[in-house]
Design an enzyme around this catalytic site. Structure first.
Site, PDB file in Angstrom:
ATOM      1  N   HIS A 242      55.444 -32.303   0.308  1.00 24.34           N
ATOM      2  CA  HIS A 242      56.811 -31.948  -0.087  1.00 24.34           C
ATOM      3  C   HIS A 242      57.813 -32.015   1.063  1.00 24.34           C
ATOM      4  O   HIS A 242      58.856 -31.386   1.021  1.00 24.34           O
ATOM      5  CB  HIS A 242      56.821 -30.555  -0.721  1.00 24.34           C
ATOM      6  CG  HIS A 242      56.096 -30.502  -2.042  1.00 24.34           C
ATOM      7  ND1 HIS A 242      55.634 -29.340  -2.605  1.00 24.34           N
ATOM      8  CD2 HIS A 242      55.749 -31.497  -2.899  1.00 24.34           C
ATOM      9  CE1 HIS A 242      55.035 -29.620  -3.766  1.00 24.34           C
ATOM     10  NE2 HIS A 242      55.084 -30.913  -3.959  1.00 24.34           N
TER      11      HIS A 242
ATOM     12  N   SER B 105      49.823 -21.458  -6.337  1.00 21.90           N
ATOM     13  CA  SER B 105      49.744 -21.111  -7.749  1.00 21.90           C
ATOM     14  C   SER B 105      49.279 -22.331  -8.541  1.00 21.90           C
ATOM     15  O   SER B 105      48.963 -22.220  -9.720  1.00 21.90           O
ATOM     16  CB  SER B 105      51.100 -20.603  -8.236  1.00 21.90           C
ATOM     17  OG  SER B 105      52.105 -21.537  -7.948  1.00 21.90           O
TER      18      SER B 105
ATOM     19  N   CYS C 201      70.286 -38.931   5.643  1.00 20.70           N
ATOM     20  CA  CYS C 201      71.521 -39.261   4.935  1.00 20.70           C
ATOM     21  C   CYS C 201      71.173 -39.759   3.535  1.00 20.70           C
ATOM     22  O   CYS C 201      70.310 -40.614   3.380  1.00 20.70           O
ATOM     23  CB  CYS C 201      72.271 -40.328   5.708  1.00 20.70           C
ATOM     24  SG  CYS C 201      73.563 -41.130   4.725  1.00 20.70           S
TER      25      CYS C 201
ATOM     26  N   ASN D   5      42.848 -16.925  -2.803  1.00 23.72           N
ATOM     27  CA  ASN D   5      44.156 -16.468  -3.267  1.00 23.72           C
ATOM     28  C   ASN D   5      44.101 -14.951  -3.442  1.00 23.72           C
ATOM     29  O   ASN D   5      43.028 -14.397  -3.621  1.00 23.72           O
ATOM     30  CB  ASN D   5      44.510 -17.142  -4.609  1.00 23.72           C
ATOM     31  CG  ASN D   5      46.008 -17.133  -4.902  1.00 23.72           C
ATOM     32  OD1 ASN D   5      46.634 -16.075  -4.995  1.00 23.72           O
ATOM     33  ND2 ASN D   5      46.594 -18.304  -5.033  1.00 23.72           N
TER      34      ASN D   5
ATOM     35  N   CYS E  10      76.799 -38.148   7.765  1.00 20.72           N
ATOM     36  CA  CYS E  10      76.263 -39.281   8.523  1.00 20.72           C
ATOM     37  C   CYS E  10      77.420 -40.122   9.079  1.00 20.72           C
ATOM     38  O   CYS E  10      78.545 -40.017   8.607  1.00 20.72           O
ATOM     39  CB  CYS E  10      75.428 -40.099   7.551  1.00 20.72           C
ATOM     40  SG  CYS E  10      74.790 -41.635   8.201  1.00 20.72           S
TER      41      CYS E  10
HETATM   42  P1  NAD Z   1      53.847 -20.515  -4.991  1.00 25.79           P
HETATM   43  O1  NAD Z   1      54.940 -19.702  -4.383  1.00 25.79           O
HETATM   44  O2  NAD Z   1      54.030 -21.038  -6.349  1.00 25.79           O
HETATM   45  O3  NAD Z   1      52.521 -19.617  -5.037  1.00 25.79           O
HETATM   46  C1  NAD Z   1      52.083 -18.867  -3.936  1.00 25.79           C
HETATM   47  C2  NAD Z   1      50.647 -18.473  -4.195  1.00 25.79           C
HETATM   48  O4  NAD Z   1      50.134 -17.858  -3.021  1.00 25.79           O
HETATM   49  C3  NAD Z   1      50.465 -17.482  -5.334  1.00 25.79           C
HETATM   50  O5  NAD Z   1      49.419 -17.938  -6.169  1.00 25.79           O
HETATM   51  C4  NAD Z   1      50.091 -16.177  -4.615  1.00 25.79           C
HETATM   52  O6  NAD Z   1      49.202 -15.399  -5.370  1.00 25.79           O
HETATM   53  C5  NAD Z   1      49.409 -16.707  -3.361  1.00 25.79           C
HETATM   54  N1  NAD Z   1      49.454 -15.831  -2.184  1.00 25.79           N
HETATM   55  C6  NAD Z   1      50.452 -15.028  -1.768  1.00 25.79           C
HETATM   56  N2  NAD Z   1      50.133 -14.421  -0.599  1.00 25.79           N
HETATM   57  C7  NAD Z   1      48.887 -14.857  -0.265  1.00 25.79           C
HETATM   58  C8  NAD Z   1      48.009 -14.595   0.841  1.00 25.79           C
HETATM   59  N3  NAD Z   1      48.345 -13.768   1.825  1.00 25.79           N
HETATM   60  N4  NAD Z   1      46.800 -15.220   0.847  1.00 25.79           N
HETATM   61  C9  NAD Z   1      46.437 -16.067  -0.156  1.00 25.79           C
HETATM   62  N5  NAD Z   1      47.231 -16.352  -1.211  1.00 25.79           N
HETATM   63  C10 NAD Z   1      48.429 -15.754  -1.276  1.00 25.79           C
HETATM   64  O7  NAD Z   1      53.515 -21.622  -3.939  1.00 25.79           O
HETATM   65  P2  NAD Z   1      53.121 -23.120  -4.124  1.00 25.79           P
HETATM   66  O8  NAD Z   1      51.982 -23.205  -5.066  1.00 25.79           O
HETATM   67  O9  NAD Z   1      52.983 -23.626  -2.760  1.00 25.79           O
HETATM   68  O10 NAD Z   1      54.356 -23.840  -4.837  1.00 25.79           O
HETATM   69  C11 NAD Z   1      55.690 -23.614  -4.440  1.00 25.79           C
HETATM   70  C12 NAD Z   1      56.454 -24.791  -3.864  1.00 25.79           C
HETATM   71  O11 NAD Z   1      57.417 -24.203  -3.025  1.00 25.79           O
HETATM   72  C13 NAD Z   1      55.669 -25.694  -2.973  1.00 25.79           C
HETATM   73  O12 NAD Z   1      55.867 -26.967  -3.430  1.00 25.79           O
HETATM   74  C14 NAD Z   1      56.280 -25.577  -1.563  1.00 25.79           C
HETATM   75  O13 NAD Z   1      56.797 -26.823  -1.148  1.00 25.79           O
HETATM   76  C15 NAD Z   1      57.462 -24.687  -1.715  1.00 25.79           C
HETATM   77  N6  NAD Z   1      57.483 -23.532  -0.778  1.00 25.79           N
HETATM   78  C16 NAD Z   1      57.117 -23.702   0.531  1.00 25.79           C
HETATM   79  C17 NAD Z   1      57.124 -22.628   1.398  1.00 25.79           C
HETATM   80  C18 NAD Z   1      56.684 -22.845   2.838  1.00 25.79           C
HETATM   81  O14 NAD Z   1      56.804 -23.964   3.361  1.00 25.79           O
HETATM   82  N7  NAD Z   1      56.126 -21.833   3.504  1.00 25.79           N
HETATM   83  C19 NAD Z   1      57.509 -21.365   0.955  1.00 25.79           C
HETATM   84  C20 NAD Z   1      57.903 -21.234  -0.382  1.00 25.79           C
HETATM   85  C21 NAD Z   1      57.873 -22.325  -1.242  1.00 25.79           C
HETATM   86 ZN    ZN Z   2      74.358 -42.708   6.271  1.00 23.59          ZN
END
Ligand code: NAD
Ligand code: ZN
Length: 246
Positions: A118, A187, A126, A211, A146
């Site tokens: 992602h 998730s 840009c 998880n 840009c």
């Molecule tokens: P999500 O937010 O949908 O789910 C998070 C999952 O992590 C849940 O199932 C939750 O139960 C679990 N969780 C929470 N704390 C935990 C821990 N300490 N240990 C283990 N599990 C734990 O996340 P997703 O499935 O990654 O989807 C969300 C989208 O959002 C992704 O595509 C991502 O790109 C983006 N996102 C990224 C970040 C980041 O870069 N840190 C943060 C938020 C969202």
């Molecule tokens: Zn440009």
């Protein structure tokens, strides 16, 4: 944590392992998740901010949200979970990280083989000519533009957008070739990323979930360990070290 014998056998035989990670692995670094307990999903609506139309309608607002997240991410450090995954590189022939996160924490923890499905919040480009702007952007006169006049956006995949093809196919290849596939802190509802779990399973990999709670894919996993990634992954590292010493 008591690991069962099947899991331990798989662990001692595995050569190629994949960690498929989501926002949950970074939760213990203080970066909010989107869903699950304490997810930011409930307070804000990321799907309304993280899409191209929202950006065209109100680039200022979308950038404000990203700058807020960037600040949190810059101040965050890799946690015990990221570090355990990086340590696995010394214990298996091949370790691949396939992450949905945009926070760069796996690389900062020392993981070398990382596919980012992602994008990465550290990069920008840009929207018109695709020139990259990875240095600090200047917001003093509004949304940065840009040289060509186009708006600059963060290099993250928004809802409704395609995944970077090279990252997805690299992650998919490692997934189907893996002996063990760990699904950590996701998730697993965001597609096509979540499809990698089924691709790995169908190809015969042993699927292990880590998880804090049950998810949509728990019933499809060979093993689910419920608890914090920062606690369970270091325990698995210790277990492998014991197995390798035998
Ligand atoms: P999500 O937010 O949908 O789910 C998070 C999952 O992590 C849940 O199932 C939750 O139960 C679990 N969780 C929470 N704390 C935990 C821990 N300490 N240990 C283990 N599990 C734990 O996340 P997703 O499935 O990654 O989807 C969300 C989208 O959002 C992704 O595509 C991502 O790109 C983006 N996102 C990224 C970040 C980041 O870069 N840190 C943060 C938020 C969202
Ligand atoms: Zn440009």
């Amino acid at each position: 944590m008591n690991f069962n014998q099947t899991f331990l056998n798989k662990l001692s035989e595995a050569k190629k392992i994949v960690f498929f990670t989501g926002a949950g692995i970074s939760a213990e670094s203080g970066i909010p998740t989107f869903r699950g307990k304490d997810g930011i999903w409930n307070k804000l609506k990321p799907e309304e901010l993280a899409n191209f139309n929202a950006f065209m309608r109100n680039p200022q607002m979308v950038w404000e949200w990203y700058n807020h997240r960037k600040k949190i991410i810059h101040e965050a450090k890799p946690n015990a979970g990221h570090i355990a995954i990086s340590e696995m590189q010394n214990l298996f022939d091949e370790v691949t990280v396939v992450t949905q996160n945009i926070d760069n924490l796996h690389r900062r923890a020392g993981s070398k083989n990382v596919f980012e499905l992602h994008g990465n919040i550290e990069r920008n480009y840009c929207i018109d000519c695709r020139t990259f702007y990875n240095e600090e952007l200047d917001f003093s006169s509004g949304v940065p533009k840009c040289k060509c006049g186009g708006l600059i956006r963060p290099d993250v995949v928004w809802f409704g957008e395609y995944l970077p093809q090279d990252q997805f196919s690299g992650g998919e290849k490692a997934s189907v070739l893996s002996d063990m596939f760990f699904v950590v802190g996701t998730s697993a509802v965001v597609y096509p990323a979540a499809g990698l779990v089924y691709a790995a399973k169908q190809a015969g990999s042993y699927i292990v979930e880590v998880n804090i709670e049950e998810t949509e894919i728990s019933s499809s996993c060979d093993e689910s360990f419920f608890g914090e990634a920062g606690k369970i992954l270091p325990e698995i590292v210790n277990q492998i070290k014991k197995l390798k010493l035998r």
